[in-house]
Motif scaffolding. Structure first.
Motif, PDB file in Angstrom:
ATOM      1  N   ASP A   1      43.085  34.488  41.359  1.00  0.00           N
ATOM      2  CA  ASP A   1      41.758  35.080  41.512  1.00  0.00           C
ATOM      3  C   ASP A   1      40.722  34.341  40.665  1.00  0.00           C
ATOM      4  N   ALA A   2      41.095  34.014  39.426  1.00  0.00           N
ATOM      5  CA  ALA A   2      40.153  33.353  38.520  1.00  0.00           C
ATOM      6  C   ALA A   2      39.789  31.957  39.023  1.00  0.00           C
ATOM      7  N   ILE A   3      40.781  31.199  39.476  1.00  0.00           N
ATOM      8  CA  ILE A   3      40.506  29.829  39.906  1.00  0.00           C
ATOM      9  C   ILE A   3      39.794  29.820  41.254  1.00  0.00           C
ATOM     10  N   ALA A   4      40.056  30.809  42.085  1.00  0.00           N
ATOM     11  CA  ALA A   4      39.291  30.926  43.329  1.00  0.00           C
ATOM     12  C   ALA A   4      37.815  31.149  43.017  1.00  0.00           C
ATOM     13  N   ALA A   5      37.541  31.991  42.030  1.00  0.00           N
ATOM     14  CA  ALA A   5      36.150  32.246  41.645  1.00  0.00           C
ATOM     15  C   ALA A   5      35.492  30.979  41.091  1.00  0.00           C
ATOM     16  N   GLU A   6      36.251  30.194  40.318  1.00  0.00           N
ATOM     17  CA  GLU A   6      35.706  28.966  39.730  1.00  0.00           C
ATOM     18  C   GLU A   6      35.390  27.902  40.780  1.00  0.00           C
ATOM     19  N   THR A   7      36.239  27.799  41.780  1.00  0.00           N
ATOM     20  CA  THR A   7      36.120  26.717  42.757  1.00  0.00           C
ATOM     21  C   THR A   7      35.306  27.101  43.983  1.00  0.00           C
TER      22      THR A   7
END
Length: 337
Positions: free
Chosen positions: A277-283
């Motif tokens: 979830d966190a890396i999806a938000a970042e990218t």
């Protein structure tokens, strides 16, 4: 579309494969052909099906609908068969399929179905392959998987028949699916001993999440199998259900109702989902795209995600993961979550 080598064969196939399981049942020809056309236009070459797909969609069916639709698509698109790396599977057809459907009209009894697999004896494999070739409208398949591990048939019998298929030109390469690592070691030893063609691909359920501790499940990759694959580069892992029914794009409430997550339940999964979830938000990517990018970046073992869908938009979202480049730091966070 990038390509990757299948095992150590020198054969180049598309880095993402399309699973055709529900083509011909949840799609008509128009919808199935449109998806297959999009797959080909995107540079997809690796197309996977099985002879049993998808008997459970139609009461009274014995399967074969997916292969039949693919056969019609090949016939209607000159040259498409030659441009496709085609895999199919045998041994998971159901004997007496009517007996697995309850009288009240409900869903099939999967426990009963698993006791009625036709298995991997030489005569059954021969009938299964010949029927697949007829439905597909081709004289050979590029990769033929043993779909389920039939321990009631000697491995020597199964492997000798697969070797005969290769010698006859009806199969180019062989693979195995839903099998444990120790059986793969036995298969490899027998192939060396007798000079038979060894499997070049292993098709198992595999994703970013790790299976829950203590789970007895031969179809999901575990640590022992990963270790085996890392030391046997001649086997490429073809990962089915890599997106776990959309789990990586679901809300917490939706994930609670996702039956596939039961095999992965635990705090280790909570941590991994949070990392996605966190890396999806970042990218700005979807969670599914993050997971596919993570799988595609792996080289030990090499993984080919098998995306099963009937929808062009979902295929397009999956292919877009090829353009997502995770940083070293992001991959490390995903690895260590």
């Amino acid at each position: 579309m990038r390509t990757v080598e299948l095992g150590t064969t020198g054969e180049q196939v598309s880095a993402v494969a399309l699973g055709a399981m529900l083509l011909g049942t949840r799609t008509d020809d128009a919808g199935g052909f449109a998806l297959l056309d999009r797959f080909a236009a995107d540079g997809g070459t690796f197309l996977d099906t099985a002879d049993c797909y998808a008997w459970w969609e139609d009461r009274g069916s014995t399967g074969g609908q997916s292969e039949e639709l693919l056969g019609r698509w090949f016939a209607s698109r000159p040259g498409s068969r030659d441009r496709t790396f085609l895999s199919t599977k045998g041994t998971a057809m159901i004997r007496d399929v009517d007996e697995v459907w309850p009288a009240d009209g409900g869903a099939p009894d999967w426990d009963a179905a698993r006791e009625r697999f036709v298995g991997a004896s030489a005569p059954v494999l021969r009938r299964s392959l010949e029927a697949s070739l007829r439905r597909l409208g081709t004289d050979h398949v590029d990769l033929y998987f043993v779909h389920v591990d039939d321990r009631s048939t000697p491995l020597e019998e199964t492997l000798a028949e697969l070797a005969a298929f290769v010698a006859e030109g009806k199969v180019r390469y062989v693979g195995w699916s839903n099998v444990r690592a120790w059986r793969l070691a036995e298969i490899a030893q027998l192939c060396r001993q007798h000079g038979w063609p060894a499997p070049v691909a292993l098709q198992q359920e595999h994703s970013y999440l790790q299976r829950r501790p203590g789970l007895r499940q031969g179809s999901i990759v575990d640590d022992e199998q990963l270790d085996y694959l890392e030391t046997h580069p001649e086997l490429t892992l073809v990962a089915y259900s890599p997106l776990l029914k959309g789990a990586y794009d679901q809300t917490a409430e939706e994930r609670a109702g996702n039956w596939m997550l039961a095999n992965y339940a635990g705090p280790h999964t909570d941590g991994r989902l949070a990392a996605v979830d966190a890396i999806a938000a970042e990218t700005g990517a979807t969670g599914s795209q993050v997971v596919l990018a993570w799988l595609l970046a792996r080289t030990e073992p090499r993984v080919i995600p098998l995306v099963g869908t009937t929808r062009q938009d979902r295929w397009a979202q999956a292919v877009a993961a090829l353009d997502l480049r995770l940083t070293d730091e992001q991959r490390t966070r995903l690895d260590e979550a």
